[in-house]
Scaffold this active site. Structure first.
Site: not given
Ligand code: 4NP
Length: 147
Positions: A3, A9, A116
């Site tokens: 990420c 994440r 996100d």
């Protein structure tokens, strides 16, 4: 698992997949930026993981390296930016072939990027967790079958 910051994440994705996959597979995560290098996962990711019985306390953020594209067989990217950044690091077609969007291959076909959640709230972290949990179920099924 790749990420941007490697604090929200991809640490979740790493922790979730590690729980599901056989122990002879090495699962790791990284970010495309080094801004959070050495830091623990975001407290919200740690909390959401914990609520599902996944412990990601040991995680420390690190940036992706060129070596990762040699060392790892599959690079799962959370969103298109991460994908583009990883592709731009690749030195060969073989390396490019390793890189994919996690939800393109293992999502439900509706959402192609893991959103996100950094500037959002715990509810969005929970949604990220559920998206990744389903994708990792599918990944583990495929990989465990291939052995
Ligand atoms: P991640 O989330 O890429 O899922 O770890 C983010 C972490 C940090 C930032 C953005 C997203 N940041 O802007 O610092």
């Amino acid at each position: 698992m790749l990420c941007l910051g490697n604090i929200c994440r991809s640490p979740l994705a790493e922790g979730i997949l590690r729980e599901k996959i056989s122990k002879n597979h090495f699962v790791d995560s990284a970010g495309t930026i080094n801004m959070h290098q050495g830091k623990k996962a975001d407290a919200r990711s740690i909390a959401v993981a914990k609520s599902h019985g996944v412990d990601i306390n040991i995680h420390r953020s690190r940036p992706i390296t060129k070596n990762d594209l040699d060392e790892f067989d599959i690079i799962f990217c959370m969103d298109q930016h991460n994908y583009d950044d990883a592709i731009s690091m690749a030195k060969s077609e073989a390396q490019k072939q390793k890189i994919s969007l996690i939800l393109e291959d293992y999502g439900d076909g509706n959402i192609l990027e893991v959103p996100d959640p950094y500037y959002s709230d715990l509810q969005d972290f929970e949604e990220v967790y559920l998206l990744l949990d389903k994708a990792c179920d599918r990944i583990a099924k495929t990989i465990n079958q291939d052995q």
